[in-house]
Design an enzyme around this catalytic site. Structure first.
Site, PDB file in Angstrom:
ATOM      1  CB  VAL A 182      -6.219  -2.821 -10.422  1.00  0.00           C
ATOM      2  CG1 VAL A 182      -7.285  -2.952 -11.496  1.00  0.00           C
ATOM      3  CG2 VAL A 182      -5.882  -4.182  -9.821  1.00  0.00           C
ATOM      4  NE  ARG A 232       0.332   3.353  -6.244  1.00  0.00           N
ATOM      5  CZ  ARG A 232      -0.864   3.104  -5.747  1.00  0.00           C
ATOM      6  NH1 ARG A 232      -1.790   2.553  -6.528  1.00  0.00           N
ATOM      7  NH2 ARG A 232      -1.161   3.394  -4.502  1.00  0.00           N
ATOM      8  CG  ASP A 243      -8.570   1.732 -12.554  1.00  0.00           C
ATOM      9  OD1 ASP A 243      -9.412   2.399 -13.193  1.00  0.00           O
ATOM     10  OD2 ASP A 243      -8.389   1.860 -11.326  1.00  0.00           O
ATOM     11  CD  GLU A 284      -3.244   7.446 -12.941  1.00  0.00           C
ATOM     12  OE1 GLU A 284      -3.819   8.033 -11.992  1.00  0.00           O
ATOM     13  OE2 GLU A 284      -3.098   6.213 -12.991  1.00  0.00           O
ATOM     14  CG  HIS A 304      -6.139   5.710 -10.332  1.00  0.00           C
ATOM     15  ND1 HIS A 304      -4.843   6.128 -10.163  1.00  0.00           N
ATOM     16  CD2 HIS A 304      -6.365   4.815  -9.338  1.00  0.00           C
ATOM     17  CE1 HIS A 304      -4.307   5.524  -9.113  1.00  0.00           C
ATOM     18  NE2 HIS A 304      -5.215   4.712  -8.592  1.00  0.00           N
ATOM     19  CB  SER A 352     -10.623  -0.237 -10.245  1.00  0.00           C
ATOM     20  OG  SER A 352      -9.500   0.037  -9.436  1.00  0.00           O
TER      21      SER A 352
END
Length: 359
Positions: free
Chosen positions: A270, A272, A296, A301, A320, A322
């Protein structure tokens, strides 16, 4: 500290993307009123500077400041933006233009609305004149809950239970226990501490890596130096990384790291996306070395539809998300008001980054 001249305005620039704050408009208005109430000299201006997600991600990578091609992708500043930036003393931001110190000669302090700060480092911060603080810890509770939810789903075999329900088959799928197991944390800052606290409430032992092993860490049973990461990994049933992105952290979880983990263990990231060598993670899942994993964050991205992560076995993927978006800016403004009070009285600011460590 702000100018003590009672007639000099303290100009606060709101610069984060408006779409990020999904609260009702009255919630933002109340937060802005609370900021103004701290000092009659405070003037709030809206000088949004928005970058596309791909540029923000690229600028967050180590060494981004030395990549001239990124500058050509940055949005052109309008005359109004330039005029407002020239007045701003304090800024609440997600992104900042390159060379912001020259564009904002009165800027003294930047408060990020996120824990990560790579894109702000690439803007040339901090400087001797401009302090930089992050929102580290703001998302600690929601992300910790998310991590424990993923870990519980894995240990309690929720996917097997869901599959049986979809198939209308009364088939038991007994799970295991968190109690008595060992959780390893790579990164024990604001988020890691919240994860550790909840893990201990489930009866888990908590081990963690941190450079300063001589100082105790709250809710952590044993500390390891980052150089001893593989030793820690070997003793853990589950491992969570919540570390910032620096030149030293890129590619930390590689084939050797996954090989050091216990067979059947669970890994969750969670922090990078650059922290994980994704091909090595997929290999560890396909080979059975890892029992499961949750990401996550990923290196690219949004994740392309043809990326092999989508079909990796026993992998929980999320986009991404969380954190708890509805509460995020309430907590950001709570931190900002606290830091602004400190700024006005000359006290030390919370979450000031270490430019040498990059976090």
């Amino acid at each position: 500290m702000a100018d003590l001249n009672p007639s000099a305005p303290i100009v606060v620039g709101i610069m984060y993307p408006p779409a990020w704050d999904i609260r009702p408009a009255h919630a933002l208005a109340a937060d802005l009123d609370a900021v103004r109430a701290l000092d009659p000299r405070i003037e709030i201006v809206d000088c949004r500077y928005l970058e596309p997600e791909n540029l923000r991600t690229a600028r967050g990578r180590p060494g981004a400041a030395s990549r001239p091609e990124l500058r050509s992708l940055a949005p052109e500043l309008s005359a109004e933006q330039r005029a407002l930036l020239a007045r701003v003393e304090i800024a609440l931001v997600a992104d900042l233009p390159f060379d912001v110190a020259a564009l904002a000669p009165n800027l003294r302090w930047v408060q990020s609305c996120a824990a990560g700060n790579g894109q702000l480092l690439s803007a040339g911060l901090p400087t001797e004149r401009i302090r930089l603080t992050t929102a580290a810890g703001v998302n600690g509770a929601p992300i910790a809950e998310f991590v424990l939810a993923r870990l519980l789903a894995f240990v309690k075999r929720h996917r097997d239970l869901d599959a049986a329900q979809r198939a209308r088959r009364w088939r038991p799928a007994f799970g295991g226990l968190l109690q008595g197991r060992t959780l390893g944390l790579i990164g024990v800052g604001g988020i890691g501490t919240q994860i550790a606290r909840r893990a201990q409430a489930f009866g888990m032992r908590v081990h963690a890596t941190r450079r300063r092993v001589e100082l105790p860490a709250e809710h952590v049973d044993r500390l390891y130096h980052p150089d001893d990461l593989h030793e820690m990994l070997a003793g853990c049933d589950a491992v969570v990384s919540a570390a910032p992105e620096t030149a030293d952290t890129v590619g930390t979880m590689n084939a050797a790291a996954f090989a050091a983990m216990r067979e059947g263990a669970f890994y969750c990231n969670v922090g990078r996306g650059s922290f994980v060598v994704e091909a090595d993670l997929i290999a560890a899942l396909r080979g059975g070395r890892l029992g499961g994993a949750a990401l996550d964050v990923v290196a690219r991205e949004p994740l392309p539809a043809d990326d092999p992560l989508w079909t990796a076995p026993n992998l929980y993927l999320s986009a991404h998300c969380s954190s708890a978006a509805l509460e995020h800016f309430t907590e950001v403004f709570r931190l900002f008001r606290d830091n602004l009070g400190r700024y006005l009285t000359g006290e030390e600011l919370r979450n000031t980054i270490d430019p040498d460590a990059g976090c």
